[in-house]
Write a protein that holds these residues in place. Sequence first.
Motif, PDB file in Angstrom:
ATOM      1  N   PHE A  66      -5.515   5.483  -0.199  1.00 17.71           N
ATOM      2  CA  PHE A  66      -4.057   5.496  -0.325  1.00 17.71           C
ATOM      3  C   PHE A  66      -3.369   5.560   1.025  1.00 17.71           C
ATOM      4  O   PHE A  66      -2.255   5.055   1.191  1.00 17.71           O
ATOM      5  CB  PHE A  66      -3.614   6.668  -1.207  1.00 17.71           C
ATOM      6  N   VAL A  67      -4.030   6.170   2.038  1.00 16.07           N
ATOM      7  CA  VAL A  67      -3.354   6.321   3.332  1.00 16.07           C
ATOM      8  C   VAL A  67      -3.040   4.982   3.975  1.00 16.07           C
ATOM      9  O   VAL A  67      -2.089   4.874   4.751  1.00 16.07           O
ATOM     10  CB  VAL A  67      -4.173   7.208   4.311  1.00 16.07           C
ATOM     11  N   SER A  68      -3.793   3.951   3.645  1.00 13.29           N
ATOM     12  CA  SER A  68      -3.559   2.650   4.264  1.00 13.29           C
ATOM     13  C   SER A  68      -2.316   1.953   3.734  1.00 13.29           C
ATOM     14  O   SER A  68      -1.915   0.907   4.252  1.00 13.29           O
ATOM     15  CB  SER A  68      -4.787   1.755   4.083  1.00 13.29           C
ATOM     16  N   TYR A  69      -1.666   2.534   2.716  1.00 19.06           N
ATOM     17  CA  TYR A  69      -0.430   1.960   2.188  1.00 19.06           C
ATOM     18  C   TYR A  69       0.807   2.762   2.601  1.00 19.06           C
ATOM     19  O   TYR A  69       1.925   2.361   2.303  1.00 19.06           O
ATOM     20  CB  TYR A  69      -0.494   1.876   0.663  1.00 19.06           C
ATOM     21  N   CYS A  70       0.608   3.878   3.281  1.00 18.28           N
ATOM     22  CA  CYS A  70       1.750   4.720   3.652  1.00 18.28           C
ATOM     23  C   CYS A  70       2.675   4.019   4.636  1.00 18.28           C
ATOM     24  O   CYS A  70       3.897   4.167   4.566  1.00 18.28           O
ATOM     25  CB  CYS A  70       1.263   6.046   4.238  1.00 18.28           C
ATOM     26  N   ASP A  71       2.102   3.233   5.553  1.00 16.25           N
ATOM     27  CA  ASP A  71       2.971   2.527   6.497  1.00 16.25           C
ATOM     28  C   ASP A  71       3.807   1.476   5.791  1.00 16.25           C
ATOM     29  O   ASP A  71       4.951   1.231   6.163  1.00 16.25           O
ATOM     30  CB  ASP A  71       2.159   1.907   7.637  1.00 16.25           C
ATOM     31  N   ASP A  72       3.257   0.843   4.748  1.00 16.84           N
ATOM     32  CA  ASP A  72       4.031  -0.132   3.979  1.00 16.84           C
ATOM     33  C   ASP A  72       5.246   0.543   3.334  1.00 16.84           C
ATOM     34  O   ASP A  72       6.357   0.002   3.361  1.00 16.84           O
ATOM     35  CB  ASP A  72       3.171  -0.781   2.891  1.00 16.84           C
ATOM     36  N   CYS A  73       5.006   1.716   2.749  1.00 22.92           N
ATOM     37  CA  CYS A  73       6.095   2.470   2.119  1.00 22.92           C
ATOM     38  C   CYS A  73       7.193   2.788   3.132  1.00 22.92           C
ATOM     39  O   CYS A  73       8.385   2.631   2.850  1.00 22.92           O
ATOM     40  CB  CYS A  73       5.565   3.770   1.531  1.00 22.92           C
ATOM     41  N   LEU A  74       6.784   3.236   4.302  1.00 21.52           N
ATOM     42  CA  LEU A  74       7.750   3.566   5.348  1.00 21.52           C
ATOM     43  C   LEU A  74       8.453   2.327   5.881  1.00 21.52           C
ATOM     44  O   LEU A  74       9.669   2.318   6.071  1.00 21.52           O
ATOM     45  CB  LEU A  74       7.033   4.281   6.499  1.00 21.52           C
ATOM     46  N   MET A  75       7.681   1.272   6.139  1.00 19.55           N
ATOM     47  CA  MET A  75       8.248   0.081   6.757  1.00 19.55           C
ATOM     48  C   MET A  75       9.331  -0.543   5.884  1.00 19.55           C
ATOM     49  O   MET A  75      10.389  -0.934   6.376  1.00 19.55           O
ATOM     50  CB  MET A  75       7.139  -0.934   7.030  1.00 19.55           C
ATOM     51  N   LEU A  76       9.094  -0.630   4.587  1.00 13.87           N
ATOM     52  CA  LEU A  76      10.113  -1.264   3.745  1.00 13.87           C
ATOM     53  C   LEU A  76      11.376  -0.409   3.702  1.00 13.87           C
ATOM     54  O   LEU A  76      12.491  -0.929   3.664  1.00 13.87           O
ATOM     55  CB  LEU A  76       9.576  -1.601   2.359  1.00 13.87           C
ATOM     56  N   ARG A  77      11.228   0.903   3.756  1.00 13.31           N
ATOM     57  CA  ARG A  77      12.408   1.764   3.743  1.00 13.31           C
ATOM     58  C   ARG A  77      13.141   1.732   5.077  1.00 13.31           C
ATOM     59  O   ARG A  77      14.373   1.745   5.124  1.00 13.31           O
ATOM     60  CB  ARG A  77      12.011   3.195   3.372  1.00 13.31           C
ATOM     61  N   LEU A  78      12.396   1.690   6.172  1.00 13.07           N
ATOM     62  CA  LEU A  78      13.037   1.577   7.487  1.00 13.07           C
ATOM     63  C   LEU A  78      13.810   0.266   7.589  1.00 13.07           C
ATOM     64  O   LEU A  78      14.912   0.219   8.139  1.00 13.07           O
ATOM     65  CB  LEU A  78      11.983   1.673   8.593  1.00 13.07           C
ATOM     66  N   ALA A  79      13.235  -0.803   7.064  1.00 19.22           N
ATOM     67  CA  ALA A  79      13.910  -2.106   7.098  1.00 19.22           C
ATOM     68  C   ALA A  79      15.167  -2.089   6.230  1.00 19.22           C
ATOM     69  O   ALA A  79      16.219  -2.612   6.630  1.00 19.22           O
ATOM     70  CB  ALA A  79      12.961  -3.211   6.647  1.00 19.22           C
TER      71      ALA A  79
END
Length: 198
Positions: A66-79
């Motif tokens: 699951f940790v490999s998807y945490c950046d995706d979660c953050l990136m879409l919200r930052l964008a």
Amino acid sequence: MRATDAERQFVVTMSGWLISLPFDLKILFEAVDDENLERSARELVLGAIIYAVSPNDAIADRHDSFVSYCDDCLMLRLALKRSLYGGGDDAERFRSRFPEFFATLPDELEICKQVLGAEVYDWLASKVDGLTATNYKGKSVSDYLTDGDSASLLYEDGLAFATDYPIEEESLRDKFKKASTVVDFMQRRRLEDSRGAG
């Protein structure tokens, strides 16, 4: 907020984001399709979609951790935060369509910054700037925005991502109990990235 409270809130927040990631991508596709939004905002959001569905982002995600998807979660919200806050009436109207998503976004990102630390958070936030320069399957962000066939192919990739997405609430609850699980992983990836760039 005490560190332990912040860490506990981070686990709750990130767990929710991980579970909802395939559904959250639909909000991004809606933003890309909204011609009332500024083109620059739509391009940034489209870059975030590509980041999430691509196996070649800053933290490779094609395994079950699951940790490999945490950046995706953050990136879409930052964008989304960068493109839809301060973007005028049309951006505000768009946010009002998804109040449950946008109402807590600034506070949730602040928790992430507090727990991840400025170095890791700023490293990920700096990648938002490059999202519009992304190439995916030989096409630019602009191609996906202006060409209907390309947009359809990206949408299909988004559906495939959602179908194959391996995170389930029950198993996540058993695996993700401490903020350090994600923080340590992200710190390692940031160091690897900085060595690669150096």
